[in-house]
Design a protein around this motif. Structure first.
Motif, mmCIF file in Angstrom:
data_model
loop_
_atom_site.group_PDB
_atom_site.id
_atom_site.type_symbol
_atom_site.label_atom_id
_atom_site.label_comp_id
_atom_site.label_asym_id
_atom_site.label_seq_id
_atom_site.Cartn_x
_atom_site.Cartn_y
_atom_site.Cartn_z
ATOM 1 N N VAL A 152 -31.675 -37.697 47.291
ATOM 2 C CA VAL A 152 -32.831 -38.542 47.585
ATOM 3 C C VAL A 152 -33.934 -38.173 46.608
ATOM 4 C CG1 VAL A 152 -34.547 -39.196 49.302
ATOM 5 C CG2 VAL A 152 -32.191 -38.740 50.010
ATOM 6 N N LEU A 153 -34.372 -39.134 45.817
ATOM 7 C CA LEU A 153 -35.402 -38.881 44.809
ATOM 8 C C LEU A 153 -36.773 -38.826 45.465
ATOM 9 C CD1 LEU A 153 -34.135 -41.307 42.017
ATOM 10 C CD2 LEU A 153 -33.815 -38.828 42.135
ATOM 11 N N GLN A 154 -37.486 -37.735 45.201
ATOM 12 C CA GLN A 154 -38.808 -37.543 45.782
ATOM 13 C C GLN A 154 -39.822 -37.254 44.689
ATOM 14 O OE1 GLN A 154 -39.613 -37.895 48.909
ATOM 15 N NE2 GLN A 154 -37.633 -37.892 49.957
ATOM 16 N N PRO A 155 -40.947 -37.984 44.668
ATOM 17 C CA PRO A 155 -42.013 -37.608 43.728
ATOM 18 C C PRO A 155 -42.645 -36.295 44.146
ATOM 19 C CG PRO A 155 -42.750 -39.373 45.188
ATOM 20 C CD PRO A 155 -41.295 -39.167 45.478
ATOM 21 N N GLU B 45 -36.731 -33.932 36.203
ATOM 22 C CA GLU B 45 -36.763 -35.182 36.967
ATOM 23 C C GLU B 45 -36.115 -36.322 36.200
ATOM 24 O OE1 GLU B 45 -40.298 -34.534 40.200
ATOM 25 O OE2 GLU B 45 -40.559 -36.142 38.728
ATOM 26 N N GLU B 46 -36.215 -36.303 34.865
ATOM 27 C CA GLU B 46 -35.520 -37.326 34.079
ATOM 28 C C GLU B 46 -34.007 -37.202 34.246
ATOM 29 O OE1 GLU B 46 -36.638 -39.934 32.524
ATOM 30 O OE2 GLU B 46 -38.729 -39.425 32.964
ATOM 31 N N VAL B 47 -33.503 -35.963 34.257
ATOM 32 C CA VAL B 47 -32.071 -35.765 34.500
ATOM 33 C C VAL B 47 -31.729 -36.154 35.935
ATOM 34 C CG1 VAL B 47 -30.243 -34.028 34.650
ATOM 35 C CG2 VAL B 47 -31.826 -34.005 32.706
ATOM 36 N N GLU B 48 -32.588 -35.792 36.865
ATOM 37 C CA GLU B 48 -32.354 -36.075 38.279
ATOM 38 C C GLU B 48 -32.206 -37.582 38.534
ATOM 39 O OE1 GLU B 48 -34.368 -34.414 42.390
ATOM 40 O OE2 GLU B 48 -35.696 -35.271 40.876
ATOM 41 N N LYS C 19 -24.510 -40.482 34.246
ATOM 42 C CA LYS C 19 -24.095 -39.210 34.835
ATOM 43 C C LYS C 19 -23.458 -38.277 33.805
ATOM 44 C CE LYS C 19 -25.107 -39.683 39.260
ATOM 45 N NZ LYS C 19 -26.101 -38.813 39.927
ATOM 46 N N GLN C 20 -23.020 -38.858 32.672
ATOM 47 C CA GLN C 20 -22.415 -38.059 31.610
ATOM 48 C C GLN C 20 -23.450 -37.245 30.839
ATOM 49 O OE1 GLN C 20 -20.542 -41.190 29.398
ATOM 50 N NE2 GLN C 20 -19.212 -41.767 31.103
ATOM 51 N N GLU C 21 -24.723 -37.550 31.031
ATOM 52 C CA GLU C 21 -25.798 -36.855 30.326
ATOM 53 C C GLU C 21 -26.430 -35.818 31.253
ATOM 54 O OE1 GLU C 21 -26.708 -37.428 27.085
ATOM 55 O OE2 GLU C 21 -25.182 -38.982 26.895
ATOM 56 N N GLY C 22 -26.308 -34.555 30.923
ATOM 57 C CA GLY C 22 -27.013 -33.532 31.682
ATOM 58 C C GLY C 22 -26.357 -33.191 33.003
ATOM 59 N N SER C 23 -26.999 -32.291 33.742
ATOM 60 C CA SER C 23 -26.474 -31.764 34.997
ATOM 61 C C SER C 23 -27.531 -31.865 36.090
ATOM 62 C CB SER C 23 -26.063 -30.292 34.825
ATOM 63 O OG SER C 23 -25.898 -29.659 36.072
ATOM 64 N N THR C 24 -27.198 -32.599 37.150
ATOM 65 C CA THR C 24 -28.116 -32.695 38.285
ATOM 66 C C THR C 24 -28.357 -31.324 38.903
ATOM 67 O OG1 THR C 24 -27.350 -34.942 38.754
ATOM 68 C CG2 THR C 24 -28.526 -33.807 40.516
#
Length: 285
Positions: A7-10, A173-176, A263-268
């Protein structure tokens, strides 16, 4: 294992710029100003992202996509404000960014804003095209976010800790939320041609704006007489202080692969781990 159902949260972060020097990468004015372009482009650009996605919300028929878009809107609005505060600090210390930021306001509000006199179908088509542009930009921000989270050379260079936290909080957050714009674009129009056309437009314009912005910052800095040259950029990239252009170009090419997904870019997991340790994110309320 990457987390599911995120869940994305500011995060209502605050940064203290009172001790930020003009060259916050020590003895690296060119590197500092190449990265300062983020502060020039992002405030108005991310406000445009927010307006575009707010206009797109009524078109969304999938609850998961809608929830992600609303989280994205909140995060991007916070990013815009955080970078604007850096510009205020630079202005107070003798570097006036307003000639460049006024141009960015014109680009995002007039050139890329909604057009008057369109039919309902034309307005919808223009809106989806703007979403596709955001998706292309977000591909680069995801790549840069992943690079920033792993750029150990910045730690070794002694970059100002508050600025490093801002950059890595934003990077995380950009990766998220790296999939949100792409998933929204696909929800509204899955055609490959839409994706490819937007990237072919975005990549050269973004490169041009970055070069213009870096040149502007170097000229506007009255505390140094350095020049922005390719030799200086390449020296910094070899040291790991800036991304290598060859890697940026490979990231550009990845977007055109038929099986591409952000999803191939970076790691959550890595992004969430940084956000759990970020001084500003931990103090956010």
């Amino acid at each position: 294992m990457e987390p599911d159902n995120l869940v994305l949260q500011p995060r209502d972060v605050q940064f203290d710029w009172s001790t930020l020097p003009m060259h916050w990468v020590p003895d690296e004015p060119v590197t500092t100003h190449v990265m300062n372009v983020l502060h020039l482009l992002l405030p108005e650009g991310e406000r445009w992202f927010v307006r575009t996605f707010q206009q797109a919300v009524p078109l969304i028929s999938d609850d998961t996509v809608r929830e992600d878009v609303l989280g994205f809107i909140g995060q991007e609005a916070m990013h815009a404000e955080a970078h604007s505060e850096v510009l205020d600090h630079l202005l107070a210390n003798g570097l006036d960014p307003r000639p460049f930021t006024r141009q960015m306001e014109h680009v995002f509000q007039r050139i890329l804003g909604p057009k008057a006199g369109l039919t309902e179908e034309q307005a919808r088509e223009q809106l989806i095209e703007r979403v596709a542009i955001v998706a292309a930009v977000e591909h680069f921000t995801a790549y840069l976010g992943d690079w920033m989270l792993n750029a150990g050379a910045l730690d070794r260079a002694g970059i100002h800790p508050v600025m490093l936290d801002l950059l890595r909080w934003h990077a995380a957050e950009e990766v998220e939320h790296r999939s949100v714009a792409y998933d929204l674009m696909c929800h509204l129009d899955r055609r490959y041609v839409r994706r490819a056309r937007a990237m072919l437009l975005v990549a050269p314009v973004l490169f041009w704006l970055w070069v213009r912005g870096a040149r502007f910052m170097v000229r506007a800095d009255r505390t140094t007489r350095v020049r922005l040259t390719w030799r200086e950029f390449m020296r910094a990239s070899r040291r790991g202080l800036l991304p290598k252009l060859s890697e940026v170009f490979r990231a550009f090419l990845r977007y055109f692969h038929p099986a591409y997904h952000p999803k191939q870019e970076g790691s959550t997991s890595q992004a969430i781990a940084y956000l759990a340790s970020s001084p500003a994110a931990r103090e956010a309320h």
